[in-house]
Design a protein around this motif. Structure first.
Motif, PDB file in Angstrom:
ATOM      1  N   MET A   1     -44.550 -15.966  35.783  1.00 35.65           N
ATOM      2  CA  MET A   1     -43.368 -15.871  34.939  1.00 35.65           C
ATOM      3  C   MET A   1     -43.195 -14.424  34.470  1.00 35.65           C
ATOM      4  SD  MET A   1     -42.291 -19.030  34.806  1.00 35.65           S
ATOM      5  CE  MET A   1     -41.244 -19.190  33.371  1.00 35.65           C
ATOM      6  N   ALA A   2     -41.956 -13.991  34.355  1.00 30.10           N
ATOM      7  CA  ALA A   2     -41.684 -12.645  33.871  1.00 30.10           C
ATOM      8  C   ALA A   2     -41.974 -12.555  32.376  1.00 30.10           C
ATOM      9  CB  ALA A   2     -40.233 -12.279  34.147  1.00 30.10           C
ATOM     10  N   THR A   3     -42.409 -11.396  31.936  1.00 26.75           N
ATOM     11  CA  THR A   3     -42.716 -11.176  30.536  1.00 26.75           C
ATOM     12  C   THR A   3     -41.706 -10.225  29.928  1.00 26.75           C
ATOM     13  OG1 THR A   3     -45.069 -11.463  31.003  1.00 26.75           O
ATOM     14  CG2 THR A   3     -44.490 -10.447  28.895  1.00 26.75           C
ATOM     15  N   TYR A   4     -40.912 -10.701  28.993  1.00 21.22           N
ATOM     16  CA  TYR A   4     -39.948  -9.903  28.236  1.00 21.22           C
ATOM     17  C   TYR A   4     -38.783  -9.378  29.061  1.00 21.22           C
ATOM     18  CZ  TYR A   4     -43.889 -10.005  24.996  1.00 21.22           C
ATOM     19  OH  TYR A   4     -44.923 -10.415  24.198  1.00 21.22           O
ATOM     20  N   HIS A   5     -38.634  -9.813  30.301  1.00 23.98           N
ATOM     21  CA  HIS A   5     -37.469  -9.435  31.092  1.00 23.98           C
ATOM     22  C   HIS A   5     -37.201 -10.527  32.124  1.00 23.98           C
ATOM     23  CE1 HIS A   5     -40.671  -8.151  33.822  1.00 23.98           C
ATOM     24  NE2 HIS A   5     -39.779  -8.099  34.794  1.00 23.98           N
ATOM     25  N   HIS A   6     -35.914 -10.646  32.542  1.00 21.46           N
ATOM     26  CA  HIS A   6     -35.543 -11.733  33.437  1.00 21.46           C
ATOM     27  C   HIS A   6     -34.376 -11.297  34.316  1.00 21.46           C
ATOM     28  CE1 HIS A   6     -38.042 -14.347  30.924  1.00 21.46           C
ATOM     29  NE2 HIS A   6     -37.448 -13.763  29.890  1.00 21.46           N
ATOM     30  N   LEU A   7     -34.151 -12.064  35.379  1.00 22.61           N
ATOM     31  CA  LEU A   7     -32.991 -11.882  36.249  1.00 22.61           C
ATOM     32  C   LEU A   7     -31.935 -12.921  35.884  1.00 22.61           C
ATOM     33  CD1 LEU A   7     -34.630 -11.368  39.770  1.00 22.61           C
ATOM     34  CD2 LEU A   7     -34.143  -9.671  38.013  1.00 22.61           C
ATOM     35  N   TYR A   8     -30.670 -12.538  36.119  1.00 20.94           N
ATOM     36  CA  TYR A   8     -29.552 -13.419  35.782  1.00 20.94           C
ATOM     37  C   TYR A   8     -28.564 -13.463  36.944  1.00 20.94           C
ATOM     38  CZ  TYR A   8     -31.470 -13.134  31.109  1.00 20.94           C
ATOM     39  OH  TYR A   8     -32.320 -13.212  30.033  1.00 20.94           O
ATOM     40  N   THR A   9     -27.936 -14.618  37.116  1.00 23.69           N
ATOM     41  CA  THR A   9     -26.914 -14.784  38.139  1.00 23.69           C
ATOM     42  C   THR A   9     -25.702 -15.471  37.505  1.00 23.69           C
ATOM     43  OG1 THR A   9     -26.510 -15.575  40.404  1.00 23.69           O
ATOM     44  CG2 THR A   9     -27.827 -16.996  38.959  1.00 23.69           C
ATOM     45  N   ASN A  10     -24.783 -15.973  38.312  1.00 23.53           N
ATOM     46  CA  ASN A  10     -23.558 -16.603  37.839  1.00 23.53           C
ATOM     47  C   ASN A  10     -22.630 -15.569  37.226  1.00 23.53           C
ATOM     48  OD1 ASN A  10     -21.715 -18.659  37.385  1.00 23.53           O
ATOM     49  ND2 ASN A  10     -22.675 -19.340  35.479  1.00 23.53           N
ATOM     50  N   ASP A  11     -22.372 -14.496  37.987  1.00 25.88           N
ATOM     51  CA  ASP A  11     -21.405 -13.445  37.660  1.00 25.88           C
ATOM     52  C   ASP A  11     -21.682 -12.763  36.325  1.00 25.88           C
ATOM     53  OD1 ASP A  11     -19.217 -11.851  38.288  1.00 25.88           O
ATOM     54  OD2 ASP A  11     -17.792 -13.160  37.294  1.00 25.88           O
ATOM     55  N   PRO A  12     -22.867 -12.178  36.149  1.00 28.91           N
ATOM     56  CA  PRO A  12     -23.156 -11.472  34.901  1.00 28.91           C
ATOM     57  C   PRO A  12     -22.304 -10.204  34.757  1.00 28.91           C
ATOM     58  CG  PRO A  12     -24.846 -11.018  36.528  1.00 28.91           C
ATOM     59  CD  PRO A  12     -23.959 -12.077  37.124  1.00 28.91           C
ATOM     60  N   THR A  13     -22.001  -9.840  33.517  1.00 26.84           N
ATOM     61  CA  THR A  13     -21.189  -8.665  33.227  1.00 26.84           C
ATOM     62  C   THR A  13     -22.075  -7.456  32.986  1.00 26.84           C
ATOM     63  OG1 THR A  13     -19.542 -10.068  32.156  1.00 26.84           O
ATOM     64  CG2 THR A  13     -19.426  -7.714  31.699  1.00 26.84           C
TER      65      THR A  13
ATOM     66  N   GLY B   1     -24.484 -14.516  31.837  1.00 27.76           N
ATOM     67  CA  GLY B   1     -25.126 -14.902  33.084  1.00 27.76           C
ATOM     68  C   GLY B   1     -26.126 -16.026  32.843  1.00 27.76           C
ATOM     69  N   THR B   2     -26.553 -16.635  33.940  1.00 26.71           N
ATOM     70  CA  THR B   2     -27.535 -17.717  33.893  1.00 26.71           C
ATOM     71  C   THR B   2     -28.891 -17.189  34.327  1.00 26.71           C
ATOM     72  OG1 THR B   2     -25.821 -19.342  34.449  1.00 26.71           O
ATOM     73  CG2 THR B   2     -28.126 -20.004  34.781  1.00 26.71           C
ATOM     74  N   MET B   3     -29.913 -17.399  33.504  1.00 28.71           N
ATOM     75  CA  MET B   3     -31.238 -16.888  33.833  1.00 28.71           C
ATOM     76  C   MET B   3     -31.771 -17.560  35.094  1.00 28.71           C
ATOM     77  SD  MET B   3     -34.630 -16.515  31.457  1.00 28.71           S
ATOM     78  CE  MET B   3     -35.562 -17.923  32.036  1.00 28.71           C
ATOM     79  N   VAL B   4     -32.260 -16.760  36.022  1.00 25.93           N
ATOM     80  CA  VAL B   4     -32.812 -17.270  37.280  1.00 25.93           C
ATOM     81  C   VAL B   4     -34.174 -17.900  37.004  1.00 25.93           C
ATOM     82  CG1 VAL B   4     -33.619 -16.614  39.585  1.00 25.93           C
ATOM     83  CG2 VAL B   4     -31.571 -15.535  38.614  1.00 25.93           C
TER      84      VAL B   4
END
Length: 250
Positions: A1-13, A19-22
């Motif tokens: 699992m990522a620590t203190y950072h994440h990826l997002y999808t669903n057309d993030p600005t 956005g939706t967290m991956v």
């Protein structure tokens, strides 16, 4: 699992917190999905973003790279990663140049991007036009939420921190007591779309970031390709791996 950072999808600005967290750790509750028609060698472009949790930021160089599942963990490269590629966002940053034409007097003011500055209060009044341009640039960078500023002589260039966020800077004027400037024609902020990204030539398996990644979206894109020799299949073997050192804000 990522620590203190994440990826997002669903057309993030870009520059936003949407956005939706991956999903992480092969949970597949919210994966990055591309459905392709291999018989037509179809290609899709997926807009994604990376950001840190609130009050955290990356220190030093950060990177994203494609990795493959080897049965026990993900490792860079290998497997089906050749069908994928990464690219930094190609949005156009809103920008403008302000050229100082006189040394300001105490109380003179002007709006640079999203900040209004008053001479003698928000920046020290220097003895020359160039010195004042430098002082104004420092004040913009200290106060602006949306822009970065650079200076060359009397010319101040203000550009979006997050290209494509929709903030196009403008010139200013006041009836009296204003900082004497001339302005370039603003460059309009334009968010990249799939057609923009199709024209990109620097797709790679790794992206490197030297500027800090904060709690605002930094947009990147994933290109996914299918070839005609593939039978219908579901591929869960490729992941995006992140490498960065995280620090807490003061």
């Amino acid at each position: 699992m990522a620590t203190y950072h994440h990826l997002y999808t669903n057309d993030p600005t870009a520059g936003g917190t949407d956005g939706t967290m991956v999903s992480e750790g092969r949970l597949f509750t919210s994966p990055i999905i591309a459905t392709l028609n291999a018989s037509e060698s179809e290609t899709k472009y997926i807009k994604c973003a990376i950001r840190c949790d609130s009050n955290y930021y990356s220190v030093g160089e950060a990177s994203l790279t494609l990795g493959s599942w080897n049965g026990g963990s993900y490792s860079p490269g290998g497997g089906n990663t050749g069908k994928f590629a990464l690219c930094k966002d190609k949005s156009t940053a809103g920008s403008i140049t302000y050229t100082l034409s006189a040394v300001p007097s105490v109380g003179d003011q002007g709006k640079f991007g999203d900040v209004t500055l008053k001479a003698g209060t928000d920046f020290a009044i220097g003895s020359s036009v160039d010195e004042n341009a430098s002082n104004i640039t420092t004040a913009i960078n200290a106060k602006s939420q949306y822009y970065n500023a650079t200076v060359s002589g009397a010319i101040i260039t203000v550009s979006e921190k997050f290209p494509g966020f929709g903030h196009t800077p403008a010139g200013f004027s006041y009836p009296e007591n204003y900082i004497k400037c001339t302005f370039s024609t603003p460059v309009t902020s334009v968010a990249a779309d799939e057609n923009t990204m199709k024209a990109a030539t620097d797709w790679a398996d790794t992206l490197t970031y030297t500027e800090p990644i904060t709690d605002k979206n930094v947009v990147f894109w994933i290109r996914v390709q299918a070839t005609t020799d593939e039978a219908p299949q579901r591929d869960e073997s490729v992941g995006v791996l992140s490498y960065m050192t995280i620090a807490a804000s003061a």
